[in-house]
Every structure is written in C-alpha cells, then in structure tokens.
Design a protein around this motif. Structure first.
Motif, PDB file in Angstrom:
ATOM      1  N   LEU A 145       0.842  -1.124  -0.115  1.00 28.07           N
ATOM      2  CA  LEU A 145       0.027   0.000   0.058  1.00 28.07           C
ATOM      3  C   LEU A 145       0.741   1.129  -0.024  1.00 28.07           C
ATOM      4  O   LEU A 145       0.434   2.201  -0.449  1.00 28.07           O
ATOM      5  N   THR A 146       1.999   1.225   0.555  1.00 24.71           N
ATOM      6  CA  THR A 146       2.865   2.537   0.671  1.00 24.71           C
ATOM      7  C   THR A 146       3.148   2.775  -0.906  1.00 24.71           C
ATOM      8  O   THR A 146       3.186   3.870  -1.121  1.00 24.71           O
ATOM      9  N   TRP A 174      11.958   7.094   2.552  1.00 25.27           N
ATOM     10  CA  TRP A 174      11.857   7.347   3.689  1.00 25.27           C
ATOM     11  C   TRP A 174      10.524   7.274   4.426  1.00 25.27           C
ATOM     12  O   TRP A 174      10.439   6.614   5.429  1.00 25.27           O
ATOM     13  N   LEU A 175       9.603   7.497   3.793  1.00 27.14           N
ATOM     14  CA  LEU A 175       8.165   7.272   4.042  1.00 27.14           C
ATOM     15  C   LEU A 175       7.714   5.838   4.264  1.00 27.14           C
ATOM     16  O   LEU A 175       7.148   5.425   5.137  1.00 27.14           O
ATOM     17  N   GLN A 176       8.266   5.104   3.267  1.00 26.96           N
ATOM     18  CA  GLN A 176       8.076   3.590   3.170  1.00 26.96           C
ATOM     19  C   GLN A 176       8.827   3.187   4.403  1.00 26.96           C
ATOM     20  O   GLN A 176       8.121   2.303   5.017  1.00 26.96           O
ATOM     21  N   ARG A 177      10.029   3.564   4.822  1.00 27.04           N
ATOM     22  CA  ARG A 177      10.485   2.882   5.892  1.00 27.04           C
ATOM     23  C   ARG A 177       9.830   3.468   7.195  1.00 27.04           C
ATOM     24  O   ARG A 177       9.505   2.545   7.915  1.00 27.04           O
ATOM     25  N   LEU A 178       9.198   4.519   7.227  1.00 25.39           N
ATOM     26  CA  LEU A 178       8.622   5.264   8.329  1.00 25.39           C
ATOM     27  C   LEU A 178       7.325   4.466   8.342  1.00 25.39           C
ATOM     28  O   LEU A 178       6.651   4.023   9.612  1.00 25.39           O
ATOM     29  N   ASN A 179       6.625   3.750   7.314  1.00 22.40           N
ATOM     30  CA  ASN A 179       5.319   3.201   7.377  1.00 22.40           C
ATOM     31  C   ASN A 179       5.368   1.804   7.441  1.00 22.40           C
ATOM     32  O   ASN A 179       4.495   0.985   7.218  1.00 22.40           O
ATOM     33  N   ARG A 180       6.669   1.084   7.765  1.00 26.86           N
ATOM     34  CA  ARG A 180       6.768  -0.346   7.959  1.00 26.86           C
ATOM     35  C   ARG A 180       5.668  -0.884   8.791  1.00 26.86           C
ATOM     36  O   ARG A 180       5.322  -1.990   8.759  1.00 26.86           O
ATOM     37  N   ARG A 181       5.297  -0.254   9.846  1.00 29.69           N
ATOM     38  CA  ARG A 181       4.380  -0.939  10.667  1.00 29.69           C
ATOM     39  C   ARG A 181       2.734  -0.275  10.491  1.00 29.69           C
ATOM     40  O   ARG A 181       2.193  -0.339  11.261  1.00 29.69           O
ATOM     41  N   GLY A 182       2.712   0.580   9.229  1.00 36.11           N
ATOM     42  CA  GLY A 182       1.385   1.243   9.038  1.00 36.11           C
ATOM     43  C   GLY A 182       1.050   2.260   9.570  1.00 36.11           C
ATOM     44  O   GLY A 182      -0.031   2.682   9.797  1.00 36.11           O
ATOM     45  N   TRP A 183       2.233   2.945  10.173  1.00 33.33           N
ATOM     46  CA  TRP A 183       2.060   4.059  11.017  1.00 33.33           C
ATOM     47  C   TRP A 183       1.188   5.282  10.105  1.00 33.33           C
ATOM     48  O   TRP A 183       0.265   5.902  10.694  1.00 33.33           O
ATOM     49  N   LEU A 184       1.441   5.388   9.025  1.00 33.09           N
ATOM     50  CA  LEU A 184       0.936   6.437   8.158  1.00 33.09           C
ATOM     51  C   LEU A 184      -0.626   6.125   7.832  1.00 33.09           C
ATOM     52  O   LEU A 184      -1.423   7.026   7.653  1.00 33.09           O
ATOM     53  N   PHE A 185      -0.687   4.933   7.588  1.00 32.30           N
ATOM     54  CA  PHE A 185      -2.285   4.334   7.361  1.00 32.30           C
ATOM     55  C   PHE A 185      -3.244   4.632   8.541  1.00 32.30           C
ATOM     56  O   PHE A 185      -4.422   4.624   8.219  1.00 32.30           O
TER      57      PHE A 185
END
Length: 193
Positions: free
Chosen positions: A130-131, A139-150
């Motif tokens: 989904l990222t 960098w946003l992909q790495r930040l979102n590894r645990r779905g934080w942005l979602f």
C-alpha cells in the motif's frame, strides 16, 4: 485471477499452461487434463528481493504425442552465481526446488488453506504494497513499515480507496488514465512521446 485464467485456458483444450511474473517457483495443478504451472522462477534478472528463491527455477521439457496429453518433465535450474545464464541444479538444490513446488501445490489444492496463506501473505506485506500505491518515497516507506501512516486514514478514506481499486470499471478507467500519463510527452517530467 491467474488461476482462473489458467483454468480457462486448460479447459479450452490447452495441454500445458505456463504462467509467469512471480519471479519465483510457484505451484502446479492438473485441471481438466491440462497441466498448469504457476511460476517457473526468475531467470533473466537478479531478483535479490526473493532471496535464494530468486535464483531458482524450473525448466520445462514438453513431449507431445498424437491423441495424448502432453507429458511435462520439470528440471530444476539455477542462475549462475556472479555470471550470466542458468544451469541445471543438482543434489540438494534440485530437491529443495522440487520440494518447494510440491509444498506450494499442496496449498493450492486445499481451498481453505490457500485462502488463509494468501491472506497471511498480503497481511505481512500490507504496508509495502500500500505504501507504493500512495507513492511514498523511500523514507516514508521505511517510516510506514508498521502501518503508522495508514492509521491517519479515516474509515471513509479506506472505503473510497478500496472502491477505487476493487471496482473493475474504476480500476480500468484509472489504469487507462495512468497509461495516458506515462505515454504523454511532457518535457517537464521527461515523458516519452
């Protein structure tokens, strides 16, 4: 959908249907007398993302005799380390490739297990899949590894996005629109004509 397409082709009289794209050895089934192989492996590109699976594959030898189904012989092959091309696998490497095919084919043969394995696979990789859809950079992909942005998407956002990719008409319209963006010459984006 790949399984459905393979079964349609096999049902129309195809002796052998060999599907590609997965970059790794898939599974195999016999349906209405035809053999369907879902993924022979990755022979052209060095696909490190699949680890050791990315260098394994299956060569097919097909034998056709009048009035009989095609005979399919599978030969495990592997990419030449540090070089180009493929070679026939032997020993433990060959057996491991065939064992993987057997194991995955057993999963495919059990509809409940197949559905469970597919859901687990997608759940494990949800953030990555989904990222990319949202166009996040590295960098946003790495930040979102645990779905934080979602977590910041509302229920309405998630439902709207789901509809955009689930509805065949919406999906096809967006795909055609994206095709137009890719094919359109735009000097500001370095597009191609």
């Amino acid at each position: 959908w790949v399984r459905e397409a393979g079964r349609v082709l096999g049902g129309q009289g195809g002796d052998v249907v060999a599907c590609q794209q997965s970059h790794c050895v898939g599974s195999m089934e016999v349906h209405q007398g035809g053999t369907i192989l879902y993924g022979q492996g990755n022979f052209i590109v060095d696909y490190a993302g699949h680890g050791p699976l990315g260098s394994r594959g299956l060569g097919l030898v097909l034998t056709f005799r009048p009035g009989q189904p095609a005979e399919v012989a599978l030969h495990p092959i592997e990419q030449v380390p540090g070089g180009s091309g493929v070679r026939r696998s032997s020993g433990a490497g060959a057996e491991a490739t065939l064992a993987l095919l057997r194991e995955q084919s057993e999963v495919l043969a059990d509809p409940a297990r197949y559905a469970q394995v597919w859901r687990s696979y997608c759940a494990e990789r949800r953030a990555g899949f989904l990222t990319r859809l949202f166009g996040f950079g590295l960098w946003l992909q790495r930040l979102n590894r645990r779905g934080w942005l979602f977590r910041h998407l509302t229920r309405a956002d998630r439902r709207r996005i789901h509809n955009l990719v689930s509805c065949e008409s919406h999906r096809e319209a967006r795909r055609t629109s994206l095709d137009g963006m890719i094919d359109r010459a735009d000097p500001r984006e370095g597009g191609r004509g």
